[in-house]
Design a protein around this motif. Structure first.
Motif, PDB file in Angstrom:
ATOM      1  N   ASN A   1      41.930  62.142   0.021  1.00  0.00           N
ATOM      2  CA  ASN A   1      41.614  62.316   1.433  1.00  0.00           C
ATOM      3  C   ASN A   1      42.689  61.708   2.314  1.00  0.00           C
ATOM      4  O   ASN A   1      43.413  60.805   1.908  1.00  0.00           O
ATOM      5  CB  ASN A   1      40.271  61.655   1.752  1.00  0.00           C
ATOM      6  CG  ASN A   1      39.133  62.432   1.120  1.00  0.00           C
ATOM      7  OD1 ASN A   1      39.165  63.661   1.028  1.00  0.00           O
ATOM      8  ND2 ASN A   1      38.124  61.708   0.672  1.00  0.00           N
TER       9      ASN A   1
ATOM     10  N   TYR B   1      47.105  62.126  11.101  1.00  0.00           N
ATOM     11  CA  TYR B   1      47.837  62.016   9.835  1.00  0.00           C
ATOM     12  C   TYR B   1      49.305  62.400   9.981  1.00  0.00           C
ATOM     13  O   TYR B   1      49.702  63.097  10.912  1.00  0.00           O
ATOM     14  CB  TYR B   1      47.194  62.910   8.773  1.00  0.00           C
ATOM     15  CG  TYR B   1      47.299  64.400   9.067  1.00  0.00           C
ATOM     16  CD1 TYR B   1      46.573  64.978  10.107  1.00  0.00           C
ATOM     17  CD2 TYR B   1      48.134  65.227   8.306  1.00  0.00           C
ATOM     18  CE1 TYR B   1      46.675  66.331  10.382  1.00  0.00           C
ATOM     19  CE2 TYR B   1      48.238  66.587   8.577  1.00  0.00           C
ATOM     20  CZ  TYR B   1      47.506  67.134   9.619  1.00  0.00           C
ATOM     21  OH  TYR B   1      47.607  68.466   9.897  1.00  0.00           O
TER      22      TYR B   1
ATOM     23  N   ASN C   1      43.013  66.156   1.853  1.00  0.00           N
ATOM     24  CA  ASN C   1      44.452  66.085   2.094  1.00  0.00           C
ATOM     25  C   ASN C   1      45.138  67.317   1.506  1.00  0.00           C
ATOM     26  O   ASN C   1      45.291  67.432   0.292  1.00  0.00           O
ATOM     27  CB  ASN C   1      44.988  64.800   1.446  1.00  0.00           C
ATOM     28  CG  ASN C   1      46.477  64.624   1.659  1.00  0.00           C
ATOM     29  OD1 ASN C   1      47.114  65.437   2.339  1.00  0.00           O
ATOM     30  ND2 ASN C   1      47.026  63.576   1.080  1.00  0.00           N
TER      31      ASN C   1
ATOM     32  N   GLN D   1      37.928  58.118  10.626  1.00  0.00           N
ATOM     33  CA  GLN D   1      37.529  59.350   9.922  1.00  0.00           C
ATOM     34  C   GLN D   1      38.377  59.468   8.648  1.00  0.00           C
ATOM     35  O   GLN D   1      39.488  59.974   8.664  1.00  0.00           O
ATOM     36  CB  GLN D   1      37.714  60.551  10.856  1.00  0.00           C
ATOM     37  CG  GLN D   1      37.407  61.905  10.258  1.00  0.00           C
ATOM     38  CD  GLN D   1      36.077  61.996   9.534  1.00  0.00           C
ATOM     39  OE1 GLN D   1      35.962  61.657   8.354  1.00  0.00           O
ATOM     40  NE2 GLN D   1      35.046  62.455  10.229  1.00  0.00           N
TER      41      GLN D   1
ATOM     42  N   ASN E   1      39.661  69.584  13.851  1.00  0.00           N
ATOM     43  CA  ASN E   1      38.430  69.915  13.135  1.00  0.00           C
ATOM     44  C   ASN E   1      37.701  68.663  12.647  1.00  0.00           C
ATOM     45  O   ASN E   1      36.537  68.739  12.278  1.00  0.00           O
ATOM     46  CB  ASN E   1      38.733  70.811  11.930  1.00  0.00           C
ATOM     47  CG  ASN E   1      39.312  72.127  12.363  1.00  0.00           C
ATOM     48  OD1 ASN E   1      38.865  72.717  13.349  1.00  0.00           O
ATOM     49  ND2 ASN E   1      40.347  72.582  11.661  1.00  0.00           N
ATOM     50  N   TYR E   2      38.389  67.536  12.609  1.00  0.00           N
ATOM     51  CA  TYR E   2      37.762  66.327  12.072  1.00  0.00           C
ATOM     52  C   TYR E   2      37.741  65.164  13.051  1.00  0.00           C
ATOM     53  O   TYR E   2      37.012  64.206  12.851  1.00  0.00           O
ATOM     54  CB  TYR E   2      38.484  65.898  10.781  1.00  0.00           C
ATOM     55  CG  TYR E   2      38.257  66.861   9.629  1.00  0.00           C
ATOM     56  CD1 TYR E   2      37.121  66.733   8.831  1.00  0.00           C
ATOM     57  CD2 TYR E   2      39.144  67.888   9.361  1.00  0.00           C
ATOM     58  CE1 TYR E   2      36.893  67.617   7.786  1.00  0.00           C
ATOM     59  CE2 TYR E   2      38.921  68.779   8.319  1.00  0.00           C
ATOM     60  CZ  TYR E   2      37.798  68.637   7.527  1.00  0.00           C
ATOM     61  OH  TYR E   2      37.565  69.503   6.499  1.00  0.00           O
ATOM     62  N   CYS E   3      38.585  65.196  14.090  1.00  0.00           N
ATOM     63  CA  CYS E   3      38.702  64.054  15.006  1.00  0.00           C
ATOM     64  C   CYS E   3      37.401  63.849  15.791  1.00  0.00           C
ATOM     65  O   CYS E   3      36.941  64.761  16.484  1.00  0.00           O
ATOM     66  CB  CYS E   3      39.872  64.288  15.969  1.00  0.00           C
ATOM     67  SG  CYS E   3      39.941  63.066  17.274  1.00  0.00           S
TER      68      CYS E   3
ATOM     69  N   ASP F   1      43.976  66.215  13.637  1.00  0.00           N
ATOM     70  CA  ASP F   1      43.319  67.428  13.157  1.00  0.00           C
ATOM     71  C   ASP F   1      42.047  67.635  13.976  1.00  0.00           C
ATOM     72  O   ASP F   1      41.084  66.874  13.834  1.00  0.00           O
ATOM     73  CB  ASP F   1      42.992  67.221  11.663  1.00  0.00           C
ATOM     74  CG  ASP F   1      42.416  68.460  11.029  1.00  0.00           C
ATOM     75  OD1 ASP F   1      41.873  69.300  11.773  1.00  0.00           O
ATOM     76  OD2 ASP F   1      42.494  68.578   9.791  1.00  0.00           O
TER      77      ASP F   1
ATOM     78  N   LYS G   1      37.451  60.949   5.652  1.00  0.00           N
ATOM     79  CA  LYS G   1      37.063  61.945   4.640  1.00  0.00           C
ATOM     80  C   LYS G   1      37.606  63.330   4.958  1.00  0.00           C
ATOM     81  O   LYS G   1      36.862  64.290   5.057  1.00  0.00           O
ATOM     82  CB  LYS G   1      35.526  62.010   4.556  1.00  0.00           C
ATOM     83  CG  LYS G   1      34.892  60.738   4.024  1.00  0.00           C
ATOM     84  CD  LYS G   1      34.600  60.888   2.552  1.00  0.00           C
ATOM     85  CE  LYS G   1      34.371  59.602   2.004  1.00  0.00           C
ATOM     86  NZ  LYS G   1      33.835  58.916   1.152  1.00  0.00           N
ATOM     87  N   VAL G   2      38.890  63.427   5.171  1.00  0.00           N
ATOM     88  CA  VAL G   2      39.477  64.739   5.409  1.00  0.00           C
ATOM     89  C   VAL G   2      40.278  65.138   4.173  1.00  0.00           C
ATOM     90  O   VAL G   2      41.152  64.388   3.746  1.00  0.00           O
ATOM     91  CB  VAL G   2      40.403  64.724   6.655  1.00  0.00           C
ATOM     92  CG1 VAL G   2      40.856  66.132   6.977  1.00  0.00           C
ATOM     93  CG2 VAL G   2      39.703  64.084   7.837  1.00  0.00           C
TER      94      VAL G   2
ATOM     95  N   ARG H   1      43.316  60.822   6.816  1.00  0.00           N
ATOM     96  CA  ARG H   1      42.540  60.562   8.033  1.00  0.00           C
ATOM     97  C   ARG H   1      42.609  61.782   8.947  1.00  0.00           C
ATOM     98  O   ARG H   1      43.394  62.706   8.712  1.00  0.00           O
ATOM     99  CB  ARG H   1      43.097  59.334   8.752  1.00  0.00           C
ATOM    100  CG  ARG H   1      43.262  58.092   7.888  1.00  0.00           C
ATOM    101  CD  ARG H   1      41.939  57.561   7.402  1.00  0.00           C
ATOM    102  NE  ARG H   1      42.144  56.480   6.434  1.00  0.00           N
ATOM    103  CZ  ARG H   1      41.979  55.179   6.727  1.00  0.00           C
ATOM    104  NH1 ARG H   1      41.589  54.810   7.926  1.00  0.00           N
ATOM    105  NH2 ARG H   1      42.197  54.262   5.806  1.00  0.00           N
ATOM    106  N   ALA H   2      41.818  61.716  10.039  1.00  0.00           N
ATOM    107  CA  ALA H   2      41.838  62.822  11.008  1.00  0.00           C
ATOM    108  C   ALA H   2      43.175  62.851  11.749  1.00  0.00           C
ATOM    109  O   ALA H   2      43.640  63.901  12.181  1.00  0.00           O
ATOM    110  CB  ALA H   2      40.694  62.695  11.987  1.00  0.00           C
TER     111      ALA H   2
END
Lengths: 663, 129
Positions: A268, A273, A260, A255, A289-291, A287, A257-258, A270-271
């Protein structure tokens, strides 16, 4: 019958100019129980205090009324004077004839009449006063610092240095705060990370300091010296004690596109980090919300790749309960979003950036590795316009913040100077309303930007920014030459106002600490107690109390630490004997008092009572913990049966005062 | 002198503007689309009214070259509302002359398909009581 002495203070001309102090003394002499009455220029002076002490001894006084300034000023002085000659300090009453009388009246006759009435009320109260003895409570020798920015770190280091345990609670995965995001610091231009990271490491290595990162405050109970706090350790889905911070997972996580947050969303992460290379603790965080694994149950790459098996997708929030003697608030600030100021086109063009974004664009660890490039096309900007006071010094909440954000003039001068230093072919304009540079070597710094670096400082404001054909058309006023300027800029940098962190308001409620209308924490006294909150045992450090730069923040952080140390070295705190107590025979068990008590000082229990004919009955009655009660009196008002009463301010005493005033 | 003070008072009352709120940032003049057409720029208007120096404003073409677009009102960080001051000074002139310079029945003859509606509303603000 009490033997009461009345002492009327002139306070120089503060009182005597508007109140006939002699007459007040004469009139009050006629009140029942008054055996001595005098007036004097300064009762608070040593000779004034001696007058009181001598009268207590000579006339065997059992009560003292002092007509003077607010009890907030000198109640303590007079109580101590009385105690020094053997009179219980709670037999001293103050009639405030300055703030509540002389200062607000112009007419001497009216002022004098009111002073006499206030004196009578105090005399009526003293008749019902009883000697009180203050209890003592122990002090938990551990401090809590909320917020792990430079303010929190400095406070914690200083407290630990003095030998006390300190816990830092930081809501993000690492300590460091905003200072970690800064590139250079004014006015010396030293690298922010180079001076901050040694302190972060020191905090991590200091045995007395425990860092709860990625944690928040859930609940605060208790009082000065005896706080009980629930800390929520948010699930980071990584076992903190096992993770080595190798960072392999943060490279392999699919992932990508998180946004930063450390680089203000300009690149960006990663999920899973680690916020930045020097993070403390250097531990990965997932995170949620993104994992993909946490959201859909399908992935698990980080878990497979982790050499020490630190990943735990089942981790839950954990509540830690701990006791503290003192709490320091260091919750810091955020820059406001300039999106609502349409005229600056922040939402329309990526080349319009905030100063903190610009800071990241200049930084070696930033999204462009320290090369200044336009976010839109990655080219070097040749004309840059800086706009000061964006959202600061505004009239009304819908326009922005009413205060000066204090740090923007200096960091804008820094940005302008560094830009000219690194890229001398760049034209740099700074639009200012006033350049505010009070501080050591600050104005010299700004002058260097103008004189040595040839930054164009223009008195005036930018009116609008229009993105057009890859340029930013800037329309602005030059007030000194009285012309409107049109500049084709490559980048526009907005010096946005600062505001307290949004977490501060709910924290203030939990701490029962007061805030101003801008959500900055209020200090106990704006000049003389600037690092203490009015709530005993709660101290303030850094931007949470008002806009300030790093040197000021560090000074305040150390000052707060000094106050905390002064509290923690005490073995016992003398309490306030003016606390609530309940008459069990009158209590009807309704729980009204328990509900209104802000300190959790009231508990209910079932108790056996003797009834007529040798029977007993079980009744539910309230009891007050005098160590926890702060004497606010809310329960005495809430109690429908009159069972709750306050020592030193009993219902009878208050009524006697009212009667005396209405007589 | 008394007349001068009265005029200032009248303009402040009619506009509801307090020029003392101005912090002299010049954002009104920075944002003004009619800047080059105006002899006195919005920030000067505010300052001149504050000083009671209103006579030159009464004589100035600026009263009519102001587009009454209200951009200065919208953008002013201090809520000073410079366009309202311009309007109040203009009204003082129009009222003195005692005439309506634009009546509703005149409008159809003036209509132009390219003319934005706001311009007609603005014209009413400028030329009618």
């Amino acid at each position: 019958m009490q033997r009461i002495g009345v002492f009327v203070c002139w306070c120089g001309s503060n009182i005597a100019a508007t109140v006939d102090v002699q007459r007040v003394a004469e009139e009050l002499k006629k009140e029942p129980g008054v055996v001595f009455s005098a007036d004097y220029q300064y009762m608070c002076s040593e000779s004034g205090q001696n007058l009181i002490k001598d009268a207590i001894k000579e006339h065997a006084l059992t009560g003292v009324v002092i007509c003077s300034c607010s009890p907030r000023m000198h109640e303590n002085t007079f109580r101590k004077a009385a105690a020094s000659v053997g009179l219980n300090p709670y037999m001293v009453e103050i009639a405030n004839i300055r703030e509540q009388c002389s200062w607000i009246h112009k007419d001497k006759a009216t002022g004098t009449e009111k002073a006499i009435i206030l004196g009578r009320a105090a005399i009526a109260k003293v008749h019902l006063n009883a000697p009180l003895i203050a209890g003592e409570s122990p002090v938990t020798k551990r401090a809590l610092v909320i917020g792990g920015g430079i303010a929190g770190i400095q406070t914690a280091l200083d407290i630990a240095e003095a030998g006390f345990e300190v816990d830092i609670v930081e809501k993000s995965p690492t300590i460091g705060g905003k200072m970690a995001q800064l590139d250079k610091t004014f006015p010396t231009l030293d690298c922010s990370a180079c001076i901050l990271t040694p302190k972060m490491v020191e905090a991590a290595q200091q045995e007395k300091i425990k860092i709860y990162s990625y944690s928040e405050i859930d609940e605060v109970k208790g009082f000065v010296g005896n706080f009980s706090v629930k800390i929520r350790r948010k699930a980071r889905y990584v076992k903190e004690d096992i993770c080595t911070g190798c960072g392999l997972c943060t490279e392999k996580c699919p992932q990508k596109k998180v946004p930063n947050e450390f680089n203000m969303g300009m690149d960006n992460r990663r999920a899973i980090y680690i916020p930045f290379a020097q993070a403390v603790p250097k531990v990965a965080t997932i995170d949620p919300n993104y994992c993909t694994m946490l959201k859909t149950g399908k992935c698990g790459v980080c878990s497979k790749i982790c050499g020490v098996k630190a990943i735990d997708y089942t981790q839950q929030d954990e509540i830690v309960e701990a006791k503290y003697g003192a709490i320091v608030v260091a919750t810091g600030f955020n820059p406001i979003s300039p999106a609502k100021f349409d005229e600056f086109a922040y939402s329309q063009s990526p080349d319009v950036v905030t100063s903190l974004e610009y800071e990241r664009l200049m930084n070696a660890a930033g999204p462009t590795n320290g090369t200044l490039l336009r976010p839109s096309d990655g080219k070097h900007p040749h004309t840059i316009v800086f706009v000061q006071c964006v959202g600061s010094r505004c009239d009304g909440a819908e326009k922005g913040k009413p205060y000066c954000s204090k740090v923007c003039c200096m960091y804008t001068a820094k940005h302008a100077m560094l830009t000219r230093e690194k890229y001398p072919d760049t034209d740099v304009y700074v639009f200012y309303i006033d350049v505010r540079t009070p501080g050591k070597n600050f104005d010299e710094f700004y002058r260097r930007a103008v004189e040595e670096y040839n930054v164009h400082y223009i008195k005036g404001m930018v009116g609008k920014v229009v993105p057009e054909n890859g340029k930013l058309k800037v329309q602005a006023a030059d007030l000194l030459s009285n012309e409107q300027l049109h500049i084709d800029a490559d980048m526009v940098v907005l010096a946005t106002a600062v505001e307290p962190d949004p977490s501060a308001r709910s924290l203030a409620t939990k701490l029962t600490a007061s805030m101003d209308t801008n959500d900055f924490f209020t200090e106990a006294h704006p000049k003389l107690r600037p690092v203490e909150s009015p709530t005993a045992g709660v101290f303030l450090s850094g931007m949470c109390q008002g806009p300030k730069d790093i040197p000021e923040t560090v000074s305040q952080a150390s000052a707060a630490a000094a106050k905390v140390i002064g509290l923690l070295v005490k073995d016992k705190l003398v309490g306030n004997p003016c606390v609530a107590h309940s008459d069990e025979l009158l209590c009807n068990g309704c729980s009204s008092c328990e509900k209104v008590c802000p300190y959790g000082a009231i508990t209910y229990s079932d108790k056996e009572f003797r009834m007529p004919d040798r029977t007993t009955a079980l009744r539910r009655v309230a009891a007050v913990n005098p160590a926890v009660c702060q004497g606010c009196g809310a329960c005495t008002v809430a109690c429908p049966s009159g069972a709750m009463d306050l020592f030193g301010f009993s219902n009878n005493q208050i009524m006697a005062e009212v009667d005396a005033i209405c007589k | 002198m008394e007349n001068k003070a009265n005029l200032k008072e009248q303009i402040l009352t009619a506009s509801g503007v307090n020029p003392l709120k101005c912090m002299r940032c010049g954002k009104c003049s920075a944002t003004c689309p009619s800047y080059d057409e105006m002899e006195y720029h919005p920030h000067q208007f505010v300052y001149m009214v504050e000083k009671g120096n209103i006579e030159p404003l009464l004589q100035s073409e600026s009263l009519y070259t102001c587009l009454t677009c209200f951009a200065c009102v919208e953008r002013c960080p201090r809520n000073v509302q410079p366009a309202k001051l311009v309007e109040a000074v203009r009204l003082a002139v129009i009222r003195e002359q005692g005439a309506n310079h634009l009546k509703p029945q005149d409008i159809p003859a003036l209509l132009d398909p390219d003319l934005p509606q706001q311009a007609i509303v603005s014209a009413f603000r400028k030329y009618a009581k």
